[in-house]
Design an enzyme around this catalytic site. Structure first.
Site, PDB file in Angstrom:
ATOM      1  N   ASP A 230       0.845  -1.183   0.000  1.00  0.00           N
ATOM      2  CA  ASP A 230       0.000   0.000   0.000  1.00  0.00           C
ATOM      3  C   ASP A 230       0.890   1.247   0.000  1.00  0.00           C
ATOM      4  O   ASP A 230       2.072   1.185   0.381  1.00  0.00           O
ATOM      5  CB  ASP A 230      -0.892  -0.042   1.244  1.00  0.00           C
TER       6      ASP A 230
ATOM      7  N   ASP B 177      -2.004  -0.574   6.010  1.00  0.00           N
ATOM      8  CA  ASP B 177      -2.246   0.144   7.267  1.00  0.00           C
ATOM      9  C   ASP B 177      -3.708   0.461   7.544  1.00  0.00           C
ATOM     10  O   ASP B 177      -4.055   0.833   8.655  1.00  0.00           O
ATOM     11  CB  ASP B 177      -1.471   1.469   7.274  1.00  0.00           C
TER      12      ASP B 177
ATOM     13  N   LYS C 165      -8.432  -5.545  -3.082  1.00  0.00           N
ATOM     14  CA  LYS C 165      -6.992  -5.690  -3.287  1.00  0.00           C
ATOM     15  C   LYS C 165      -6.604  -7.165  -3.343  1.00  0.00           C
ATOM     16  O   LYS C 165      -5.737  -7.556  -4.126  1.00  0.00           O
ATOM     17  CB  LYS C 165      -6.223  -4.960  -2.180  1.00  0.00           C
TER      18      LYS C 165
ATOM     19  N   ASP D  10      -0.206   5.197   0.890  1.00  0.00           N
ATOM     20  CA  ASP D  10      -0.395   6.177   1.966  1.00  0.00           C
ATOM     21  C   ASP D  10      -0.421   5.514   3.335  1.00  0.00           C
ATOM     22  O   ASP D  10      -1.163   4.564   3.574  1.00  0.00           O
ATOM     23  CB  ASP D  10      -1.690   6.951   1.733  1.00  0.00           C
TER      24      ASP D  10
ATOM     25  N   THR E   1      -2.737  -0.007  -4.578  1.00  0.00           N
ATOM     26  CA  THR E   1      -3.259   1.273  -4.108  1.00  0.00           C
ATOM     27  C   THR E   1      -4.662   1.551  -4.629  1.00  0.00           C
ATOM     28  O   THR E   1      -5.108   0.945  -5.609  1.00  0.00           O
ATOM     29  CB  THR E   1      -2.303   2.406  -4.574  1.00  0.00           C
ATOM     30  N   GLY E   2      -5.330   2.495  -4.000  1.00  0.00           N
ATOM     31  CA  GLY E   2      -6.614   2.958  -4.490  1.00  0.00           C
ATOM     32  C   GLY E   2      -6.480   3.959  -5.623  1.00  0.00           C
ATOM     33  O   GLY E   2      -7.448   4.256  -6.315  1.00  0.00           O
TER      34      GLY E   2
ATOM     35  N   ASN F 247      -9.076  -0.460   3.912  1.00  0.00           N
ATOM     36  CA  ASN F 247      -9.121  -0.984   2.544  1.00  0.00           C
ATOM     37  C   ASN F 247      -8.020  -2.000   2.267  1.00  0.00           C
ATOM     38  O   ASN F 247      -7.953  -2.573   1.169  1.00  0.00           O
ATOM     39  CB  ASN F 247      -9.067   0.152   1.512  1.00  0.00           C
TER      40      ASN F 247
END
Length: 270
Positions: free
Chosen positions: A8, A219, A196, A10, A42-43, A222
């Site tokens: 991930d 973290d 994910k 952020d 990632t998103g 999601n």
């Protein structure tokens, strides 16, 4: 042996100033050089992670990213998608109607554009501050048409206001879509079949990598699916407390090179 690391961005790989530390870069480069697949998960759309791919030297043939929270699996060198999910115009307009009732801002994300919908009279979206590389336009829900590929929807606003408004969101919407927070100020609404974990699973099978040979590092909410999926699920010290309960290992924080710490411990071969 770990053969694929899904990471991930952020709150995980990125420091609070949105940069990748020299230590994280050094260790991930070593992992790639020993043959381990290093995959950003990632998103964000691919356009919004290109600077990080350049920083980590992940632009070669055989390098991949998982974007839109698993909605797309792409080759980093060409952008070609191995998998891509999208939302229908009817689905987007139905959610826009609900967000108008809740007075919440709604953004629609495509591969290169963020469409800010006029669903809130009192709150402006903060998504443009989170992903400034995208092109931003404003439209009413009625101005949308089915020529647009809608990859995901997001609600970006202050955490307290968001949490209060979500109390009024009917449970049926959680059945129609995969809805989760990627940050305390950001709600993500994606296709029901997107996660994910599903994106990682597709890529792992494409590469002939077993589930037990996957490490996932995250973290937030999601990241739940990939932490549960991976043979080695790693959660940051600064991560969501509920997510930590699912982890095989809790590493150092994003400010303390936690990604490098976990990769050096479990992936690098002496």
């Amino acid at each position: 042996m770990i053969k694929l690391i899904a990471i991930d961005l952020d709150g995980t790989l990125l420091k609070d100033d949105k940069t990748i530390s020299d230590r994280n870069k050094e260790i991930l480069t070593k992992a790639k050089n020993q043959g381990t697949k290093v995959v950003l998960c990632t998103g964000r759309p691919l356009l919004a992670v290109e600077s990080y791919l350049d920083r980590l030297e992940l632009r070669d043939e055989g390098d991949y990213s998982i974007t839109f929270n698993g909605g797309s699996v792409q080759k980093n060198d060409t952008g070609e998608a191995l998998l891509s999910f999208s939302l229908s115009l009817d689905e987007v307009q139905a959610v826009a109607e609900v967000m108008t009732e809740l007075d919440l801002p709604l953004d629609i994300i495509t591969v290169d554009t963020c469409i800010n919908l006029t669903t809130s009279k009192t709150k402006q979206s903060i998504y443009h501050t989170l992903n400034p590389l995208l092109t931003f336009v404003t439209k009413s829900p009625e101005e949308l048409d089915d020529t647009i590929v809608f990859n995901k929807m997001v609600v970006g606003t202050d955490p307290e206001y968001l949490d209060e408004k979500l109390k009024s969101l009917s449970p049926e919407w959680y059945e129609k879509f995969n809805i989760m927070k990627s940050r305390d100020c950001l709600l993500e609404i994606i296709h029901k079949d997107v996660s994910k974990a599903n994106g990682i699973d597709l890529l792992a099978k494409e590469l002939g990598i077993k589930q037990s040979e996957v490490m996932a590092i995250g973290d937030e909410e999601n990241d739940v699916s990939m932490i549960e999926y991976a043979g080695m699920g790693v959660v940051m010290e600064n991560g969501n407390e509920n997510l930590k309960k699912l982890a095989q290992f809790v590493t150092k924080s994003n400010q303390e090179d936690g990604v490098a710490h976990a990769v050096e411990k479990f992936v690098l071969v002496d």
